[in-house]
Enzyme design. Structure first.
Site, PDB file in Angstrom:
ATOM      1  N   HIS A 173     -16.572 -22.639  32.061  1.00 15.11           N
ATOM      2  CA  HIS A 173     -16.716 -22.375  30.623  1.00 15.11           C
ATOM      3  C   HIS A 173     -17.187 -23.584  29.826  1.00 15.11           C
ATOM      4  O   HIS A 173     -17.428 -23.478  28.626  1.00 15.11           O
ATOM      5  CB  HIS A 173     -15.427 -21.769  30.038  1.00 15.11           C
ATOM      6  N   THR A 224      -7.890 -12.253  45.977  1.00 20.99           N
ATOM      7  CA  THR A 224      -9.186 -11.580  45.912  1.00 20.99           C
ATOM      8  C   THR A 224     -10.115 -12.303  44.949  1.00 20.99           C
ATOM      9  O   THR A 224      -9.712 -12.641  43.834  1.00 20.99           O
ATOM     10  CB  THR A 224      -8.975 -10.114  45.445  1.00 20.99           C
ATOM     11  N   ASN A 268     -12.891 -36.128  27.792  1.00 21.22           N
ATOM     12  CA  ASN A 268     -13.152 -34.982  26.913  1.00 21.22           C
ATOM     13  C   ASN A 268     -13.059 -35.325  25.437  1.00 21.22           C
ATOM     14  O   ASN A 268     -13.702 -34.697  24.613  1.00 21.22           O
ATOM     15  CB  ASN A 268     -12.193 -33.833  27.242  1.00 21.22           C
ATOM     16  N   CYS A 280      -6.426 -28.891  23.760  1.00 21.32           N
ATOM     17  CA  CYS A 280      -5.037 -28.703  24.170  1.00 21.32           C
ATOM     18  C   CYS A 280      -4.072 -29.475  23.285  1.00 21.32           C
ATOM     19  O   CYS A 280      -2.977 -29.032  23.031  1.00 21.32           O
ATOM     20  CB  CYS A 280      -4.848 -29.147  25.610  1.00 21.32           C
ATOM     21  N   GLN A 291     -15.999 -32.285  32.215  1.00 15.32           N
ATOM     22  CA  GLN A 291     -16.823 -32.552  31.025  1.00 15.32           C
ATOM     23  C   GLN A 291     -18.196 -33.120  31.387  1.00 15.32           C
ATOM     24  O   GLN A 291     -19.109 -33.096  30.569  1.00 15.32           O
ATOM     25  CB  GLN A 291     -16.100 -33.518  30.078  1.00 15.32           C
ATOM     26  N   GLY A 326     -10.746 -25.413  35.733  1.00 14.04           N
ATOM     27  CA  GLY A 326     -10.599 -26.851  35.950  1.00 14.04           C
ATOM     28  C   GLY A 326      -9.151 -27.249  36.180  1.00 14.04           C
ATOM     29  O   GLY A 326      -8.852 -28.119  37.007  1.00 14.04           O
TER      30      GLY A 326
HETATM   31  C1  LIG Z   1     -11.577 -33.073  31.445  1.00 21.29           C
HETATM   32  C2  LIG Z   1     -11.014 -31.697  31.574  1.00 21.29           C
HETATM   33  N1  LIG Z   1     -10.356 -31.366  32.691  1.00 21.29           N
HETATM   34  C3  LIG Z   1      -9.828 -30.136  32.854  1.00 21.29           C
HETATM   35  C4  LIG Z   1      -9.945 -29.182  31.885  1.00 21.29           C
HETATM   36  C5  LIG Z   1      -9.315 -27.827  32.115  1.00 21.29           C
HETATM   37  O1  LIG Z   1     -10.288 -26.903  32.505  1.00 21.29           O
HETATM   38  P1  LIG Z   1      -9.985 -25.326  32.355  1.00 21.29           P
HETATM   39  O2  LIG Z   1      -9.990 -25.028  30.900  1.00 21.29           O
HETATM   40  O3  LIG Z   1     -11.107 -24.658  33.089  1.00 21.29           O
HETATM   41  O4  LIG Z   1      -8.682 -25.079  33.014  1.00 21.29           O
HETATM   42  C6  LIG Z   1     -10.619 -29.486  30.695  1.00 21.29           C
HETATM   43  C7  LIG Z   1     -10.711 -28.489  29.604  1.00 21.29           C
HETATM   44  O5  LIG Z   1     -10.663 -28.823  28.442  1.00 21.29           O
HETATM   45  C8  LIG Z   1     -11.176 -30.780  30.541  1.00 21.29           C
HETATM   46  O6  LIG Z   1     -11.820 -31.127  29.437  1.00 21.29           O
END
Ligand SMILES: Cc1ncc(COP(=O)(O)O)c(C=O)c1O
Length: 402
Positions: free
Chosen positions: A204, A240, A154, A328, A182, A71
């Site tokens: 994921h 790749t 999120n 995060c 999300q 993401g």
């Molecule tokens: C709203 C949102 N965007 C982007 C991401 C980032 O995705 P990734 O972990 O696949 O880089 C997250 C992951 O927590 C998310 O909740």
């Protein structure tokens, strides 16, 4: 010893059916999808099938899917790719409109672009964490190249009025991006119903592997690559292809489509039970996020007088995994930027927990978490000077609950 996992917004476990689909490509089917021989063609066919599976879940054409490393890369590609194209052309600096509650993958990219001379407007949100389309209308100007507003937050789960904002962006000829990481697998996601040009997703969060995602790019959208290299992904993303991960993402999307209605209803019912139990059994709590326009699996609760981190650690000791906000921001002790944008004081923004349920969450787990939570909140509050002062100042009869 097993634990109760209520942190599905951080990541979801790999579905066994996804692992099964991936296994051959981690072993004997090792071909490079760009090679012309049989092993290469086998890998190419698997990637093509996965592309169809991913596209189908979001109502897109397979050719509109670009696989990314997740993401974060999809968000980077959307923002940086659009702004790079504008910069190459126009005289005045490009303008980006986004919101104050985006994931750091968007917010930090926007800040980096700002440092490079791009003008950025950060839309505010209401007390429920919702962007108002009127604010987007006022912020968009003739230099606006891109509007980026997430589909669902999120931390609090609030679902944004993306279709309404996209309609405004379209009127003003701006490109519309949404981070749907999300939303995918939790609410219906359809690129045409949303009216978006770009959309980010990640495997994921839908019981697929980590390190793989995709950017949907509507046909005809002006966007530069983020990663230059070989001719892969129609020259939109060099490198790749990660065949096993792509295969897993495809299968995960197929399953997510099949299970969406049933699991959303089930998770919403269990989430509502957890919410009701917390309201009934614990005093001085506040439910954050929109009451109805919210992801079915997400519950964000503020517990007055305590730190979310203390609750989290005490719950972890009791084998219950939750989060204080986004995964995060859990590492640093900054109050959540989402709750601050919703108008919370820093102190209130600290005492929150996010419970995010998943496909395998059971009624028994809800009952256990409620019992554990009642105990943990009482224990942590008993050590809180703020709570002790509060109790001293009020009538003894009222102080008996939690
Ligand atoms: C709203 C949102 N965007 C982007 C991401 C980032 O995705 P990734 O972990 O696949 O880089 C997250 C992951 O927590 C998310 O909740």
């Amino acid at each position: 010893m097993a634990y109760i996992y209520f942190d599905h917004n951080a990541t979801t476990p790999l579905d066994p059916a996804v692992l099964e689909a991936m296994m051959p490509f981690l072993h004997e089917a090792h071909g490079n999808a760009s090679s012309f021989h049989s092993p290469g063609r086998e890998a190419r066919e698997a990637v093509d099938l996965a592309r169809k599976q991913v596209a189908s879940l979001i109502g897109a054409q397979p050719a509109e899917i670009v696989f990314t490393s997740g993401g974060t890369e999809a968000d980077n590609h959307a923002l940086r790719g659009v702004i790079a194209r504008v910069k190459a052309g126009a005289g005045q600096p490009p303008h980006l409109v986004t919101s104050a509650i985006e994931h750091p993958a968007v917010l930090n990219t926007a800040q980096m672009l700002e440092q490079q001379g791009c003008a950025v407007s950060y839309l505010p949100v209401d007390e429920y964490g919702r962007v108002r389309p009127e604010d987007a209308r006022s912020a968009i100007n003739d230099a606006t190249a891109l509007v980026s507003v997430m589909l669902a937050n999120n931390e609090v789960g609030t679902i944004q009025p993306v279709a309404a904002i996209a309609a405004i962006a379209r009127e003003r000829k701006a490109i519309m991006h949404t981070d749907a990481v999300q939303g995918l697998g939790r609410i219906p996601v359809d690129v045409d119903a949303l009216g978006v040009d770009l959309l980010s997703i990640s495997a994921h969060k839908v019981y697929g592997p980590k390190g793989i995602g995709a950017l949907y790019i509507r046909r005809g959208t002006r966007i530069a690559p983020l990663i230059y290299g070989g001719h892969q992904e129609r020259r939109r993303r060099g490198g790749t292809e990660n065949v096993p991960a792509i295969v897993g993402f495809g299968r995960a999307c197929e399953l997510a489509g099949e299970l969406l209605a049933e699991s959303a209803a089930r998770e919403a019912r269990l989430r509502d039970r957890l919410e009701q139990g917390i309201r009934e059994r614990i005093e001085h709590v506040r439910i954050n996020g929109h009451p109805s326009e919210r992801l079915p699996n997400t519950l964000n609760v503020g517990f007055t007088f305590v730190e979310g981190e203390s609750l989290l650690m005490n719950l972890d000791i009791e084998r219950v995994a939750v989060s204080t906000g986004s995964a995060c921001s859990s590492g640093d002790l900054q109050p959540s930027h989402v709750l601050l944008a919703m108008g919370f004081e820093a102190e209130a923004a600290h005492g929150t927990l996010r419970f995010s349920l998943g496909r395998r969450t059971t009624e028994e787990e809800i009952a256990t978490v409620l019992d554990v939570l009642v105990r943990v909140v009482a224990r942590v509050r008993a050590m809180s000077p703020m709570y002790r002062d509060f109790i001293k100042g009020r009538r003894p009869a009222a102080a008996s609950k939690a």
